[in-house]
Motif scaffolding. Structure first.
Motif, PDB file in Angstrom:
ATOM      1  N   ILE A  28       0.879  -1.167   0.000  1.00 56.13           N
ATOM      2  CA  ILE A  28       0.000   0.000   0.000  1.00 56.13           C
ATOM      3  C   ILE A  28       0.916   1.217   0.000  1.00 56.13           C
ATOM      4  CG2 ILE A  28      -1.918   1.154   1.113  1.00 56.13           C
ATOM      5  CD1 ILE A  28      -2.564  -1.505   2.485  1.00 56.13           C
ATOM      6  N   PHE A  29       1.381   1.568  -1.188  1.00 57.39           N
ATOM      7  CA  PHE A  29       2.440   2.565  -1.335  1.00 57.39           C
ATOM      8  C   PHE A  29       2.110   3.859  -0.615  1.00 57.39           C
ATOM      9  CE2 PHE A  29       5.980   4.532  -3.430  1.00 57.39           C
ATOM     10  CZ  PHE A  29       5.579   5.815  -3.738  1.00 57.39           C
ATOM     11  N   SER A  30       0.849   4.261  -0.675  1.00 51.02           N
ATOM     12  CA  SER A  30       0.483   5.590  -0.186  1.00 51.02           C
ATOM     13  C   SER A  30       0.703   5.775   1.308  1.00 51.02           C
ATOM     14  CB  SER A  30      -0.973   5.883  -0.538  1.00 51.02           C
ATOM     15  OG  SER A  30      -1.830   4.954   0.098  1.00 51.02           O
ATOM     16  N   SER A  53       4.513   9.463   4.259  1.00 52.16           N
ATOM     17  CA  SER A  53       3.324   9.177   3.461  1.00 52.16           C
ATOM     18  C   SER A  53       2.595  10.459   3.092  1.00 52.16           C
ATOM     19  CB  SER A  53       2.384   8.247   4.220  1.00 52.16           C
ATOM     20  OG  SER A  53       2.015   8.829   5.460  1.00 52.16           O
ATOM     21  N   GLY A  54       2.731  11.464   3.940  1.00 50.87           N
ATOM     22  CA  GLY A  54       2.075  12.739   3.678  1.00 50.87           C
ATOM     23  C   GLY A  54       2.879  13.687   2.816  1.00 50.87           C
ATOM     24  N   GLY A  55       4.111  13.272   2.471  1.00 51.26           N
ATOM     25  CA  GLY A  55       4.917  14.074   1.570  1.00 51.26           C
ATOM     26  C   GLY A  55       5.964  14.939   2.237  1.00 51.26           C
ATOM     27  N   SER A  56       6.130  14.835   3.550  1.00 49.39           N
ATOM     28  CA  SER A  56       7.142  15.648   4.233  1.00 49.39           C
ATOM     29  C   SER A  56       8.530  15.090   3.947  1.00 49.39           C
ATOM     30  CB  SER A  56       6.888  15.654   5.738  1.00 49.39           C
ATOM     31  OG  SER A  56       5.635  16.232   6.026  1.00 49.39           O
ATOM     32  N   PRO A  57       9.428  15.923   3.400  1.00 50.99           N
ATOM     33  CA  PRO A  57      10.751  15.411   3.015  1.00 50.99           C
ATOM     34  C   PRO A  57      11.819  15.639   4.084  1.00 50.99           C
ATOM     35  CG  PRO A  57      10.457  17.561   2.064  1.00 50.99           C
ATOM     36  CD  PRO A  57       9.224  17.278   2.878  1.00 50.99           C
ATOM     37  N   SER A  70      10.117  13.338  -4.198  1.00 54.95           N
ATOM     38  CA  SER A  70       8.668  13.492  -4.308  1.00 54.95           C
ATOM     39  C   SER A  70       8.048  12.127  -4.571  1.00 54.95           C
ATOM     40  CB  SER A  70       8.305  14.476  -5.429  1.00 54.95           C
ATOM     41  OG  SER A  70       8.763  14.010  -6.679  1.00 54.95           O
ATOM     42  N   ARG A  71       6.735  12.096  -4.433  1.00 54.47           N
ATOM     43  CA  ARG A  71       6.032  10.839  -4.645  1.00 54.47           C
ATOM     44  C   ARG A  71       4.704  11.096  -5.344  1.00 54.47           C
ATOM     45  NH1 ARG A  71       5.636   8.250   0.987  1.00 54.47           N
ATOM     46  NH2 ARG A  71       4.390   6.694  -0.119  1.00 54.47           N
ATOM     47  N   ASP A  72       4.313  10.142  -6.175  1.00 54.81           N
ATOM     48  CA  ASP A  72       3.007  10.164  -6.823  1.00 54.81           C
ATOM     49  C   ASP A  72       2.270   8.926  -6.342  1.00 54.81           C
ATOM     50  OD1 ASP A  72       0.802   9.967  -8.500  1.00 54.81           O
ATOM     51  OD2 ASP A  72       1.876  10.702 -10.248  1.00 54.81           O
ATOM     52  N   ASP A  97      11.760   1.064   0.845  1.00 50.65           N
ATOM     53  CA  ASP A  97      10.452   1.131   1.515  1.00 50.65           C
ATOM     54  C   ASP A  97      10.700   0.954   3.015  1.00 50.65           C
ATOM     55  OD1 ASP A  97       8.020   0.376   2.785  1.00 50.65           O
ATOM     56  OD2 ASP A  97       7.184  -0.307   0.890  1.00 50.65           O
ATOM     57  N   LEU A  98      10.535   2.015   3.797  1.00 51.04           N
ATOM     58  CA  LEU A  98      10.851   1.966   5.211  1.00 51.04           C
ATOM     59  C   LEU A  98       9.893   1.088   5.997  1.00 51.04           C
ATOM     60  CD1 LEU A  98      12.247   4.697   4.158  1.00 51.04           C
ATOM     61  CD2 LEU A  98      12.151   5.378   6.560  1.00 51.04           C
ATOM     62  N   HIS A  99       8.698   0.864   5.475  1.00 54.55           N
ATOM     63  CA  HIS A  99       7.721   0.051   6.200  1.00 54.55           C
ATOM     64  C   HIS A  99       8.038  -1.433   6.064  1.00 54.55           C
ATOM     65  CE1 HIS A  99       3.901  -1.207   7.921  1.00 54.55           C
ATOM     66  NE2 HIS A  99       3.738  -1.985   6.875  1.00 54.55           N
ATOM     67  N   SER A 100       8.232  -1.891   4.822  1.00 56.81           N
ATOM     68  CA  SER A 100       8.512  -3.311   4.581  1.00 56.81           C
ATOM     69  C   SER A 100       9.998  -3.635   4.597  1.00 56.81           C
ATOM     70  CB  SER A 100       7.914  -3.739   3.235  1.00 56.81           C
ATOM     71  OG  SER A 100       8.605  -3.104   2.174  1.00 56.81           O
ATOM     72  N   ARG A 101      10.842  -2.578   4.682  1.00 57.40           N
ATOM     73  CA  ARG A 101      12.310  -2.752   4.675  1.00 57.40           C
ATOM     74  C   ARG A 101      12.766  -3.470   3.411  1.00 57.40           C
ATOM     75  NH1 ARG A 101      13.611  -4.271  11.055  1.00 57.40           N
ATOM     76  NH2 ARG A 101      12.478  -2.501  11.946  1.00 57.40           N
ATOM     77  N   THR A 102      12.209  -3.044   2.292  1.00 59.71           N
ATOM     78  CA  THR A 102      12.539  -3.631   0.992  1.00 59.71           C
ATOM     79  C   THR A 102      13.401  -2.667   0.191  1.00 59.71           C
ATOM     80  OG1 THR A 102      10.457  -4.867   0.954  1.00 59.71           O
ATOM     81  CG2 THR A 102      11.589  -4.561  -1.146  1.00 59.71           C
ATOM     82  N   TRP A 103      14.441  -3.212  -0.449  1.00 54.80           N
ATOM     83  CA  TRP A 103      15.331  -2.426  -1.294  1.00 54.80           C
ATOM     84  C   TRP A 103      15.060  -2.717  -2.763  1.00 54.80           C
ATOM     85  CZ3 TRP A 103      18.553   1.162   0.779  1.00 54.80           C
ATOM     86  CH2 TRP A 103      18.884   1.042   2.136  1.00 54.80           C
TER      87      TRP A 103
END
Length: 113
Positions: A28-30, A53-57, A70-72, A97-103
């Motif tokens: 769930i990328f968003s 997820s909210g776009g804060s860099p 940035s993200r779409d 992906d910081l949630h799933s720890r996937t590279w």
């Protein structure tokens, strides 16, 4: 199974620009915080930029003012716009992906004249 595929790397002259993309699937990328990391030869992998997820860099000091993350969420895609590139930016750039720890598999960026 989360999969991340980077693209957009290449050879560029100092002062030039590149835009990296990372296409995500299987998550769930968003809602996931995402990031760009890089690893130069003989050096440890380091964080370049992350975005919530909210776009804060967040940016590491060495790229502030030159790189933009940035993200779409509609396209499940993460971007890294890199301007005013320097030879010391040469590295393999990875999407994370910081949630799933996937590279992702990484994309080579070479800044050289």
């Amino acid at each position: 199974q989360v999969q991340l595929v980077e693209s957009g790397g290449g050879l560029v002259q100092p002062g030039g620009s590149l835009r990296l993309s990372c296409a995500a699937s299987g998550s769930i990328f968003s809602i996931n915080a995402m990031g760009w990391y890089r690893q130069a030869p003989g050096k440890q992998r380091e964080s370049v930029a992350t975005v919530s997820s909210g776009g804060s860099p967040y940016y590491t000091d060495s790229v502030k003012g030159r790189f933009t993350i940035s993200r779409d969420n509609a396209r499940n895609t993460l971007f890294l716009q890199m301007n005013s590139l320097k030879p010391e930016d040469t590295a393999v750039y990875y999407c994370y992906d910081l949630h799933s720890r996937t590279w992702g598999q990484g994309t080579q960026v070479t800044v050289s004249s």
